[in-house]
Design a protein around this motif. Structure first.
Motif, PDB file in Angstrom:
ATOM      1  N   TRP A  92     -32.949 -17.650  66.239  1.00  0.00           N
ATOM      2  CA  TRP A  92     -32.491 -17.953  67.649  1.00  0.00           C
ATOM      3  C   TRP A  92     -30.730 -17.237  68.153  1.00  0.00           C
ATOM      4  CZ3 TRP A  92     -32.693 -23.997  66.360  1.00  0.00           C
ATOM      5  CH2 TRP A  92     -34.062 -24.788  66.264  1.00  0.00           C
ATOM      6  N   ARG A  93     -30.723 -16.697  68.909  1.00  0.00           N
ATOM      7  CA  ARG A  93     -30.018 -16.755  69.770  1.00  0.00           C
ATOM      8  C   ARG A  93     -29.311 -17.413  71.295  1.00  0.00           C
ATOM      9  NH1 ARG A  93     -30.009 -13.275  65.445  1.00  0.00           N
ATOM     10  NH2 ARG A  93     -30.123 -11.371  65.840  1.00  0.00           N
ATOM     11  N   ILE A  94     -28.277 -17.540  70.840  1.00  0.00           N
ATOM     12  CA  ILE A  94     -28.161 -18.714  72.552  1.00  0.00           C
ATOM     13  C   ILE A  94     -26.814 -18.289  72.802  1.00  0.00           C
ATOM     14  CG2 ILE A  94     -27.173 -21.409  72.027  1.00  0.00           C
ATOM     15  CD1 ILE A  94     -28.581 -22.098  69.594  1.00  0.00           C
ATOM     16  N   SER A  95     -26.474 -18.649  73.693  1.00  0.00           N
ATOM     17  CA  SER A  95     -25.890 -18.633  74.969  1.00  0.00           C
ATOM     18  C   SER A  95     -26.194 -19.219  76.015  1.00  0.00           C
ATOM     19  CB  SER A  95     -26.352 -17.432  75.738  1.00  0.00           C
ATOM     20  OG  SER A  95     -27.350 -17.333  76.380  1.00  0.00           O
ATOM     21  N   TYR A  96     -24.775 -19.755  76.626  1.00  0.00           N
ATOM     22  CA  TYR A  96     -24.483 -20.424  77.282  1.00  0.00           C
ATOM     23  C   TYR A  96     -25.250 -20.569  78.954  1.00  0.00           C
ATOM     24  CZ  TYR A  96     -21.091 -22.724  74.661  1.00  0.00           C
ATOM     25  OH  TYR A  96     -19.777 -22.964  73.812  1.00  0.00           O
ATOM     26  N   HIS A  97     -25.638 -21.101  79.620  1.00  0.00           N
ATOM     27  CA  HIS A  97     -26.554 -20.664  81.170  1.00  0.00           C
ATOM     28  C   HIS A  97     -25.855 -21.314  82.075  1.00  0.00           C
ATOM     29  CE1 HIS A  97     -30.700 -19.950  82.984  1.00  0.00           C
ATOM     30  NE2 HIS A  97     -30.040 -18.591  82.359  1.00  0.00           N
ATOM     31  N   PRO A  98     -25.944 -20.635  83.858  1.00  0.00           N
ATOM     32  CA  PRO A  98     -25.105 -21.154  84.648  1.00  0.00           C
ATOM     33  C   PRO A  98     -26.212 -21.753  85.620  1.00  0.00           C
ATOM     34  CG  PRO A  98     -25.608 -18.580  85.136  1.00  0.00           C
ATOM     35  CD  PRO A  98     -25.900 -19.080  83.412  1.00  0.00           C
ATOM     36  N   LEU A  99     -27.350 -22.371  84.864  1.00  0.00           N
ATOM     37  CA  LEU A  99     -28.372 -23.347  85.990  1.00  0.00           C
ATOM     38  C   LEU A  99     -27.677 -24.481  86.192  1.00  0.00           C
ATOM     39  CD1 LEU A  99     -32.027 -22.336  84.434  1.00  0.00           C
ATOM     40  CD2 LEU A  99     -31.307 -21.768  86.501  1.00  0.00           C
ATOM     41  N   GLN A 100     -27.829 -25.313  87.179  1.00  0.00           N
ATOM     42  CA  GLN A 100     -28.525 -26.735  87.527  1.00  0.00           C
ATOM     43  C   GLN A 100     -29.052 -27.613  87.710  1.00  0.00           C
ATOM     44  OE1 GLN A 100     -24.775 -27.411  88.664  1.00  0.00           O
ATOM     45  NE2 GLN A 100     -24.185 -24.741  87.748  1.00  0.00           N
ATOM     46  N   GLN A 101     -30.413 -27.014  87.699  1.00  0.00           N
ATOM     47  CA  GLN A 101     -31.348 -27.583  87.553  1.00  0.00           C
ATOM     48  C   GLN A 101     -32.442 -27.112  86.739  1.00  0.00           C
ATOM     49  OE1 GLN A 101     -33.147 -29.084  90.916  1.00  0.00           O
ATOM     50  NE2 GLN A 101     -34.405 -30.639  90.086  1.00  0.00           N
ATOM     51  N   LEU A 102     -33.090 -27.561  85.838  1.00  0.00           N
ATOM     52  CA  LEU A 102     -34.272 -27.630  84.528  1.00  0.00           C
ATOM     53  C   LEU A 102     -35.022 -27.648  85.770  1.00  0.00           C
ATOM     54  CD1 LEU A 102     -32.972 -28.362  81.382  1.00  0.00           C
ATOM     55  CD2 LEU A 102     -32.502 -26.298  82.135  1.00  0.00           C
ATOM     56  N   GLN A 103     -36.500 -26.257  85.738  1.00  0.00           N
ATOM     57  CA  GLN A 103     -37.445 -26.878  85.930  1.00  0.00           C
ATOM     58  C   GLN A 103     -38.660 -26.284  85.568  1.00  0.00           C
ATOM     59  OE1 GLN A 103     -37.961 -28.732  89.266  1.00  0.00           O
ATOM     60  NE2 GLN A 103     -40.199 -28.858  88.809  1.00  0.00           N
ATOM     61  N   PRO A 104     -40.159 -27.130  85.172  1.00  0.00           N
ATOM     62  CA  PRO A 104     -40.271 -25.813  85.006  1.00  0.00           C
ATOM     63  C   PRO A 104     -41.305 -25.333  85.682  1.00  0.00           C
ATOM     64  CG  PRO A 104     -41.314 -28.233  84.539  1.00  0.00           C
ATOM     65  CD  PRO A 104     -39.816 -28.553  85.287  1.00  0.00           C
ATOM     66  N   THR A 105     -42.458 -24.183  85.757  1.00  0.00           N
ATOM     67  CA  THR A 105     -42.760 -22.697  86.630  1.00  0.00           C
ATOM     68  C   THR A 105     -44.361 -22.775  86.500  1.00  0.00           C
ATOM     69  OG1 THR A 105     -41.674 -21.008  85.502  1.00  0.00           O
ATOM     70  CG2 THR A 105     -40.488 -21.965  87.130  1.00  0.00           C
ATOM     71  N   THR A 106     -44.494 -23.088  84.595  1.00  0.00           N
ATOM     72  CA  THR A 106     -45.620 -22.931  84.451  1.00  0.00           C
ATOM     73  C   THR A 106     -46.332 -23.852  83.802  1.00  0.00           C
ATOM     74  OG1 THR A 106     -45.634 -22.023  82.330  1.00  0.00           O
ATOM     75  CG2 THR A 106     -45.518 -20.288  84.292  1.00  0.00           C
ATOM     76  N   ILE A 107     -47.680 -24.009  83.800  1.00  0.00           N
ATOM     77  CA  ILE A 107     -47.854 -25.104  83.035  1.00  0.00           C
ATOM     78  C   ILE A 107     -48.340 -25.609  81.684  1.00  0.00           C
ATOM     79  CG2 ILE A 107     -50.090 -25.620  85.090  1.00  0.00           C
ATOM     80  CD1 ILE A 107     -52.490 -24.113  83.227  1.00  0.00           C
ATOM     81  N   THR A 108     -47.685 -23.981  81.141  1.00  0.00           N
ATOM     82  CA  THR A 108     -47.682 -24.343  79.714  1.00  0.00           C
ATOM     83  C   THR A 108     -45.981 -24.999  78.933  1.00  0.00           C
ATOM     84  OG1 THR A 108     -46.751 -22.276  79.701  1.00  0.00           O
ATOM     85  CG2 THR A 108     -49.657 -23.104  79.758  1.00  0.00           C
ATOM     86  N   ASP A 109     -45.412 -25.136  80.692  1.00  0.00           N
ATOM     87  CA  ASP A 109     -43.557 -25.510  79.544  1.00  0.00           C
ATOM     88  C   ASP A 109     -43.550 -27.327  78.951  1.00  0.00           C
ATOM     89  OD1 ASP A 109     -42.997 -22.341  80.150  1.00  0.00           O
ATOM     90  OD2 ASP A 109     -42.429 -23.217  82.584  1.00  0.00           O
ATOM     91  N   GLU A 110     -42.755 -27.314  78.370  1.00  0.00           N
ATOM     92  CA  GLU A 110     -42.863 -28.549  78.109  1.00  0.00           C
ATOM     93  C   GLU A 110     -41.481 -29.079  78.632  1.00  0.00           C
ATOM     94  OE1 GLU A 110     -43.699 -28.924  73.918  1.00  0.00           O
ATOM     95  OE2 GLU A 110     -45.322 -27.689  74.374  1.00  0.00           O
ATOM     96  N   TYR A 111     -41.709 -30.404  79.284  1.00  0.00           N
ATOM     97  CA  TYR A 111     -40.208 -30.660  80.097  1.00  0.00           C
ATOM     98  C   TYR A 111     -39.779 -32.293  79.931  1.00  0.00           C
ATOM     99  CZ  TYR A 111     -36.292 -32.366  83.308  1.00  0.00           C
ATOM    100  OH  TYR A 111     -35.869 -32.648  84.110  1.00  0.00           O
ATOM    101  N   MET A 112     -38.729 -32.218  79.404  1.00  0.00           N
ATOM    102  CA  MET A 112     -38.309 -33.766  79.124  1.00  0.00           C
ATOM    103  C   MET A 112     -37.423 -34.139  79.301  1.00  0.00           C
ATOM    104  SD  MET A 112     -39.744 -33.116  75.407  1.00  0.00           S
ATOM    105  CE  MET A 112     -39.636 -34.947  74.670  1.00  0.00           C
TER     106      MET A 112
END
Length: 362
Positions: free
Chosen positions: A260-280
């Protein structure tokens, strides 16, 4: 006590040693005996001035420094003596020749016999420790102190009296020529902490629920998005502190044959974009009962069929030992922490014969 460091991991640890009596024999050899069990040590330097006793411990490998900090943070050098606060230092290397009024030892010059004896010493008895200190004080050669001009002495004295290594960083920039750092590495080091972390190189076999079981051990999770096609994960914690703890403990760890490579991310909102994405999404105001370092050993509670559960564990991870510690509890030891993560991922809150299994890290 915060388990995260204010600076990125490095081969050099800065120890701040408090609750130390004036008669305690603090020396390089004691620190060597305490810290060499985690890996080969290159140099040790003690500061005997300022508001607290401080020391640098330089390893050859950053992994050994990380492991030492995880295990030693908040502990004592001896019973009731020398409580340790440990930070990663910003120094790239220790130059023992330019430090006045302090003690430094270069263990690359020490005899192999003494080094081996120290590495294999594993006693916590304070009386034995003091005997070892006396013995090794006579056999190890400490670096000679050099005559420095008055301005240089004043500069280094300010360094020794500092409570943090911020002055050390300034001194380093003015007096040491380090290697060139690529822009990608600079961006990683200077990242602003965020409640959202990004994890790359996620194995195809891993599910969002498995990842939640792992990352939830380090704090309250609000959202989790697994982008299967991109093999990456986004986790939003309820606080920046939780994200920092998870990043420090899990970055570069091996999980299902992927590092694993882990970094901080500036996203404000998490949003699935494909049908294979798993969002919880989650709401768990209580969060984990306790955040503890990862270990090769776990305690599994809620066990009704010890033999059957044991066989299930062996199918998932490489187990070295299973012991029954109570009527409904097992102590399970894996060959490494990566195998522990597999057990946590698969069996956290797993229901077996209407009984939920509870995993705690020993």
């Amino acid at each position: 006590m915060n388990n995260y460091s204010r600076d990125p991991p490095s081969k050099i640890l800065l120890l701040v040693i408090t609750q130390l009596s004036p008669t305690f024999p603090l020396c390089n050899e004691l620190l060597f005996e305490q810290f060499s069990k985690y890996g080969d040590i290159k140099k040790i330097l003690i500061f005997e001035r300022g508001k607290a006793n401080k020391a640098f411990v330089e390893y050859y490998d950053v992994k050994h420094a990380i492991e030492a900090r995880k295990d030693k943070l908040g502990k004592y050098l001896a019973e009731g003596e020398g409580k340790l606060t440990i930070h990663f230092s910003r120094l790239k290397n220790l130059d023992l020749e330019v430090v006045d009024k302090s003690r430094g030892t270069d263990y690359t010059q020490a005899s192999s016999t003494n080094s081996d004896l120290m590495k294999h010493s594993n006693t916590d008895d304070p009386n034995i420790l003091r005997q070892q200190i006396d013995q090794f004080t006579r056999t190890f050669t400490q670096t000679s102190q050099r005559n420095l001009n008055s301005a240089r002495n004043d500069e280094i004295n300010n360094l020794l009296n500092s409570d943090s290594d911020d002055d050390i960083d300034i001194w380093k920039q003015q007096n040491q020529q380090g290697p060139q750092i690529s822009q990608d590495v600079k961006n990683m080091i200077t990242q602003k902490p965020s409640k959202i972390i990004q994890v790359t190189t996620i194995d195809d076999r891993v599910t969002a629920k498995m990842l939640y079981n792992i990352f939830n051990k380090f704090g309250n999770i609000e959202e989790l998005l697994l982008e299967k096609q991109m093999q990456r994960l986004f986790v939003r914690y309820s606080t920046i502190e939780f994200a920092q703890i998870a990043k420090e403990y899990l970055n570069n760890i091996q999980f299902f044959d992927q590092q694993w490579r882990i970094s901080y991310h500036p996203l404000q909102q998490l949003q699935p974009t494909t049908i294979t994405d798993e969002y919880m999404t989650y709401y768990n105001p209580n969060g984990p009962k306790m955040i503890v370092p990862l270990s090769k050993t776990i305690i599994l509670s809620g066990v009704t069929e010890a033999m059957e559960i044991s066989e299930m564990m062996r199918l998932v991870a490489k187990v070295t030992e299973i012991k029954i510690v109570a009527a409904d509890s097992l102590e399970i030891t894996m060959i490494n922490i990566s195998e522990t993560l597999k057990i946590i991922a698969v069996f956290s809150d797993y229901e077996y014969k209407n009984q939920k299994l509870i995993i705690s890290i020993k």
